[in-house]
Scaffold this motif. Structure first.
Motif, PDB file in Angstrom:
ATOM      1  N   VAL C 146       0.855  -1.169  -0.165  1.00 43.33           N
ATOM      2  CA  VAL C 146       0.180  -0.108   0.032  1.00 43.33           C
ATOM      3  C   VAL C 146       0.883   1.188   0.031  1.00 43.33           C
ATOM      4  O   VAL C 146       0.698   2.298  -0.798  1.00 43.33           O
ATOM      5  CB  VAL C 146      -1.061  -0.203   1.440  1.00 43.33           C
ATOM      6  CG1 VAL C 146      -1.627   1.299   1.494  1.00 43.33           C
ATOM      7  CG2 VAL C 146      -2.008  -1.100   1.207  1.00 43.33           C
ATOM      8  N   SER C 150       1.281   4.057  -3.033  1.00 42.53           N
ATOM      9  CA  SER C 150       1.073   5.534  -2.671  1.00 42.53           C
ATOM     10  C   SER C 150       2.265   6.394  -3.157  1.00 42.53           C
ATOM     11  O   SER C 150       2.116   7.655  -3.505  1.00 42.53           O
ATOM     12  CB  SER C 150       0.852   5.856  -1.309  1.00 42.53           C
ATOM     13  OG  SER C 150       0.882   7.223  -0.795  1.00 42.53           O
ATOM     14  N   VAL C 179      -6.331  15.418 -11.421  1.00 40.33           N
ATOM     15  CA  VAL C 179      -5.614  15.037 -10.172  1.00 40.33           C
ATOM     16  C   VAL C 179      -6.559  14.034  -9.546  1.00 40.33           C
ATOM     17  O   VAL C 179      -6.142  13.091  -8.951  1.00 40.33           O
ATOM     18  CB  VAL C 179      -5.325  16.441  -9.372  1.00 40.33           C
ATOM     19  CG1 VAL C 179      -4.912  16.056  -8.208  1.00 40.33           C
ATOM     20  CG2 VAL C 179      -4.600  17.400  -9.932  1.00 40.33           C
ATOM     21  N   LEU C 180      -7.748  14.343  -9.280  1.00 46.40           N
ATOM     22  CA  LEU C 180      -8.827  13.340  -8.762  1.00 46.40           C
ATOM     23  C   LEU C 180      -8.894  12.253  -9.276  1.00 46.40           C
ATOM     24  O   LEU C 180      -8.792  11.040  -8.733  1.00 46.40           O
ATOM     25  CB  LEU C 180     -10.043  14.072  -8.633  1.00 46.40           C
ATOM     26  CG  LEU C 180     -10.557  14.678  -7.561  1.00 46.40           C
ATOM     27  CD1 LEU C 180     -11.915  15.129  -7.804  1.00 46.40           C
ATOM     28  CD2 LEU C 180     -10.693  13.710  -6.359  1.00 46.40           C
ATOM     29  N   LEU C 183      -5.799  10.422  -8.289  1.00 44.22           N
ATOM     30  CA  LEU C 183      -5.816   9.898  -6.690  1.00 44.22           C
ATOM     31  C   LEU C 183      -6.785   8.746  -6.613  1.00 44.22           C
ATOM     32  O   LEU C 183      -6.396   7.792  -5.785  1.00 44.22           O
ATOM     33  CB  LEU C 183      -6.609  11.139  -5.963  1.00 44.22           C
ATOM     34  CG  LEU C 183      -6.722  10.922  -4.397  1.00 44.22           C
ATOM     35  CD1 LEU C 183      -6.335  12.505  -3.766  1.00 44.22           C
ATOM     36  CD2 LEU C 183      -8.045  10.486  -4.025  1.00 44.22           C
ATOM     37  N   THR C 186      -4.867   5.540  -7.589  1.00 45.21           N
ATOM     38  CA  THR C 186      -4.064   5.232  -6.667  1.00 45.21           C
ATOM     39  C   THR C 186      -4.934   4.558  -5.437  1.00 45.21           C
ATOM     40  O   THR C 186      -4.336   3.501  -5.095  1.00 45.21           O
ATOM     41  CB  THR C 186      -3.404   6.286  -5.934  1.00 45.21           C
ATOM     42  OG1 THR C 186      -2.769   6.987  -6.861  1.00 45.21           O
ATOM     43  CG2 THR C 186      -2.230   5.645  -5.089  1.00 45.21           C
ATOM     44  N   VAL C 187      -5.938   4.987  -4.845  1.00 43.58           N
ATOM     45  CA  VAL C 187      -6.598   4.511  -3.769  1.00 43.58           C
ATOM     46  C   VAL C 187      -7.146   3.129  -4.004  1.00 43.58           C
ATOM     47  O   VAL C 187      -7.090   1.975  -3.475  1.00 43.58           O
ATOM     48  CB  VAL C 187      -7.745   5.431  -3.277  1.00 43.58           C
ATOM     49  CG1 VAL C 187      -8.512   4.730  -2.012  1.00 43.58           C
ATOM     50  CG2 VAL C 187      -6.907   6.548  -2.591  1.00 43.58           C
ATOM     51  N   ALA C 190      -4.583   0.598  -4.835  1.00 42.82           N
ATOM     52  CA  ALA C 190      -3.964  -0.050  -3.194  1.00 42.82           C
ATOM     53  C   ALA C 190      -5.048  -0.906  -2.578  1.00 42.82           C
ATOM     54  O   ALA C 190      -4.655  -1.913  -1.890  1.00 42.82           O
ATOM     55  CB  ALA C 190      -3.681   1.399  -2.361  1.00 42.82           C
TER      56      ALA C 190
END
Lengths: 391, 221, 212
Positions: C146, C150, C179-180, C183, C186-187, C190
């Motif tokens: 994780v 990140s 950008v969102l 993000l 990525t989340v 993960a």
């Protein structure tokens, strides 16, 4: 190898506050704790305590005993509202506990648990001072009181600054008792307090509790799964049966002589005939015995008891015929001492002695003679004929 | 290589090493204070009541997966440049370890001790403040110091959006292809991290009861 | 969210890069940490050297390590290796402790029993010690994975690929949506990786779930 003298000391404490004296001393009966039709049903439906009716008398040690899951601990924890009953009423000093706010109630009741539950981050002294401080005493007075208690439970003053992790299990449990006594509560709840310590220390702690009780005269409710502990400590013993039933509530002698049902009979144990001896106090003839002092030159023909200057037993001498100098290394040790307490003590002394002669001592620990196993059996037969022993 | 770091010219002025160090330390300490004020009560409450543990664990994991760079940029885009975006990004980074440490610390307190605390008549607030939290301190510090290391290292990124701190040397060095400056920035960050950790180790020693030290080390203090 | 659907291909492209840049270091770091962790579990001296060293490695900011790596190993500034090496280092630093703790926690009587039955060291490690150490090891691997996923984004600050590119581009063009997108990517990545490792752990250690 502990000498006789040390054992006398331990034994001496035992007689001092032993159950025998206290049972006799119980005078006017006052009910301090009362369970009235108390039932506890847990959320998963299991019934931990089933319609319990029981009254605890003031100034006594009452033991709740039974196998695990019999509801003895749940019953105890309902007294200080660590658990609330599903139905029924519990009175402490005539007052329904459910009408008292739990923290206030608990500050007035001493509580000792298995493994002591001391606060690891506080010194021994601060642990003992917990309840006085919670009750708003000033710090100095609480500390002074804590130091007093340290002494009362038999710990040296320098233990006060230590942390629980630096104490042995037995020492921790003494501090646990001191903490419970700090605010001088009239009632003490003890939940398997001695279960986590080894048998030798446990016996010490039991004797210490009896000594303390003789001095302090508290109302103590004591939970254990160990029937020997229950019979030793309890003036009244409540035997709980799986499913939360109270099977019998009686004096130890009565449990042994007249168990209420098969469960109690089997729980009290197969050797209950032998245990019964603990509560019998018949006359056993005391015979003279040949004694010798250390360093003396004596002529030996049979087992000779070696004693010290105060006439306290040191050990037995045998195996040689003729004249010898009595020296420490020739002594055969072993054997418990009979102090006149019960037939069990007499029989045990005779059976455990290398000479088959049980050493009899007086209150000071001095030798007064010996008893023989045959005599004990005869005394037992007499007691049986007189109806004191169950058939 | 060490030339840049030891050049006296870089040790003075409003963009010198001491100023950047203090800025970096400032970001770190204020971030930790804010994060602790949020994470310790949350972790302690959930640890004490035993309810919602999965929320704490889930929230911690989700926050851990959050890329700090993205959070920083997003807040800059929404709220404009300045220190505020830096604090948002760093606080979100610091919360999971502190919260998880607090929660785990409270849960790890021996149930017998807690039972005894209630049994002697402590109210729930005292059970939490006088018994559970003092006993959980070693694990709370564990989480807190972990967070501190991460915050010191990550505060470097603040410079990407023009904020201060030691990251300035890394990003300015990168822009100027000045390797010495970049290396100096990295070394200073690592050094600061070690110093901050030492500081908190000292604080831990002062505030955690000697009774909670591993057995055997209690005697020699 | 609309950015993802309007730029589907680009999104997949950076996802693939991101995945590669984070998974390769996890695998490499895990492989390296097994012998090192084993060594640390056996020798107090090794622990005394390895653990503080690992702690110091953690304090180096990832951006700095990514920037310094090409200078140290002589790669070009835009080489993916520059992210893979630092992340591998972080993974090793984190996993040494997990592996060492996990191996130390294998019950001594089990090891003694295995020895008594005549296991040779390597075979015992592979069939007894290591499987028993898996639950704790996998817990460490989940944290490492994780945090790697990140951290890969940081590489974008020096121009490398992955979701981080969406952050820097979004920043430069004032495009919040972009950008969102990065993000969220990525989340989600993960969470998926974490879940996958959890599942693998459960399948590999069926004994850990019985009882209790």
């Amino acid at each position: 190898m502990p000498g006789y003298a040390e054992r006398v000391k331990v034994f001496g404490i035992y007689i001092q506050g032993g159950p025998i004296g206290v049972v006799v001393a119980t005078g006017g009966i006052r009910r301090v704790i009362e369970f009235r039709a108390v039932t506890k049903r847990f959320e998963d439906g299991t019934i931990a305590v089933d319609e319990l009716d029981l009254a605890v008398e003031a100034g006594t040690i009452t033991v709740f005993v039974g196998p695990s899951g019999c509801g003895k601990t749940t019953s105890l924890r309902m007294v200080n509202r660590m658990i609330d009953p599903t139905s029924g009423t519990i009175l402490v000093d005539g007052k329904d506990v459910l009408t008292v706010d739990p923290p206030t109630l608990r500050r007035g009741i001493g509580y000792v648990i298995q493994q002591a539950g001391l606060f690891p981050h506080r010194t021994v002294l601060d642990n003992i001072a917990t309840v006085p401080l919670l009750s708003g005493w000033d710090k100095r007075k609480a500390r002074t009181r804590a130091a007093e208690l340290l002494e009362i439970v038999g710990l040296d003053a320098n233990f006060g600054k230590r942390y629980p992790a630096q104490l042995s299990g037995g020492q921790q449990q003494r501090v646990g008792v001191a903490r419970a006594l700090a605010a001088d509560p009239p009632v003490l709840l003890m939940d398997e307090p001695f279960s986590a310590v080894d048998p030798v220390v446990r016996e010490d702690l039991q004797n210490e509790l009896l000594r303390l009780q003789a001095e302090l005269d508290k109302t103590i409710v004591f939970v254990t799964h160990d029937i020997d502990e229950a019979l030793k400590l309890g003036e009244r013993v409540a035997v709980f049966q799986t499913g939360g039933h109270l099977a019998q509530y009686a004096k130890p002698t009565e449990l042994l002589s007249a168990p209420a049902n098969d469960f109690v009979a089997s729980f009290v144990g197969r050797d209950r005939g032998y245990r019964t001896l603990t509560f019998l106090h018949a006359e056993v003839p005391v015979h003279p015995v040949a004694t010798a002092k250390l360093g003396e030159r004596v002529t030996i023909t049979d087992w000779t008891l070696v004693v010290d200057e105060q006439n306290r037993p040191r050990g037995w001498l045998s195996g040689v015929d003729g004249e010898v100098e009595v020296s420490e290394r020739d002594l055969v040790s072993g054997g418990s001492l009979y102090d006149g307490s019960s037939l069990r003590g007499a029989l045990d002394a005779a059976l455990s002695s290398p000479s088959a002669l049980g050493v009899v001592v007086d209150d000071a620990g001095a030798v007064t003679g010996v008893v023989k196993a045959d005599d004990v059996i005869q005394a037992l037969a007499k007691a049986r004929a007189a109806g004191e022993v169950p058939k | 290589m060490g030339g840049w770091l030891f050049d006296p010219a870089h040790w003075s002025g409003t963009t010198g090493i001491p100023v950047r160090l203090l800025e970096h330390l400032g970001y770190t300490l204020l971030t930790l204070v804010i994060a602790a004020l949020i994470a310790i009560p949350l972790g302690a409450f959930v640890g004490h009541t035993g309810k919602g543990g999965f929320v704490i664990v889930g929230l911690s994991n989700a926050l851990r997966a959050l890329p700090t760079t993205a959070v920083l940029i997003l807040v800059v885009l929404w709220a404009g440049l300045g220190d505020f975006p830096v604090y948002v990004a760093l606080v979100l980074l610091a919360i999971p370890p502190i919260m998880a440490g607090t929660y785990a610390g409270i849960r790890a307190v021996d149930p017998v001790t807690v039972d005894a605390a209630r049994g002697v008549g402590m109210r729930e607030s005292s059970v939490l403040l006088q018994v559970e939290i003092p006993n959980a301190l070693p694990l709370i510090y564990g989480g807190f110091r972990g967070a501190a290391l991460q915050v010191v290292a990550t505060a470097t990124i603040a410079a990407y959006t023009g904020a201060g701190g030691l990251g300035r040397f890394v990003f300015d060095g990168l822009a100027l292809q000045d390797f010495g400056q970049m290396l100096a920035g990295a070394v200073l960050v690592a050094l600061l991290a070690v110093l901050v950790d030492l500081g908190f180790a000292g604080l831990q020693r002062l505030t955690v009861s000697p009774g909670l030290r591993p057995v055997g080390s209690g005697g020699k203090s | 969210m609309t950015w993802i659907f309007e730029n589907w291909e680009r999104f997949w492209e950076v996802t693939a890069v991101h995945l590669r840049l984070s998974v390769v270091p996890v695998l490499a770091g895990f492989a390296l940490s097994i012998p090192l962790g084993w060594w640390a579990s056996r020798s107090p001296k090794a622990r005394l050297v390895l653990f503080p060293f690992a702690n110091v490695l953690f304090t180096i900011p990832s951006i700095a390590l990514i920037v310094i790596t090409p200078v140290l190993i002589g790669t070009k500034i835009l080489d993916e290796i520059n992210v893979i090496v630092p992340l591998t280092v972080y993974t090793v630093a984190l996993m040494i402790r997990s592996v060492a703790d996990a191996l130390s926690a294998v019950p001594g009587n089990v090891v003694a029993a295995a020895n008594a039955m005549g296991f040779r060291p390597l075979r015992r490690f592979l069939t007894v010690d290591f499987p028993l150490a898996l639950p704790v090891t996998i817990a460490g691997l989940r944290v490492a994975t994780v945090s790697n996923i990140s951290m890969v984004s940081v590489g974008a600050l020096v121009g490398l690929g992955g979701y981080g590119q969406l952050f820097t581009e979004g920043y430069q063009t004032d495009n919040t949506d972009k950008v969102l997108a990065g993000l969220i990517g990525t989340v989600v990545l993960a969470v998926l990786a974490d879940g996958l490792l959890l599942l693998i752990g459960r399948l590999l250690t069926p004994w850990a779930r019985v009882g209790r």
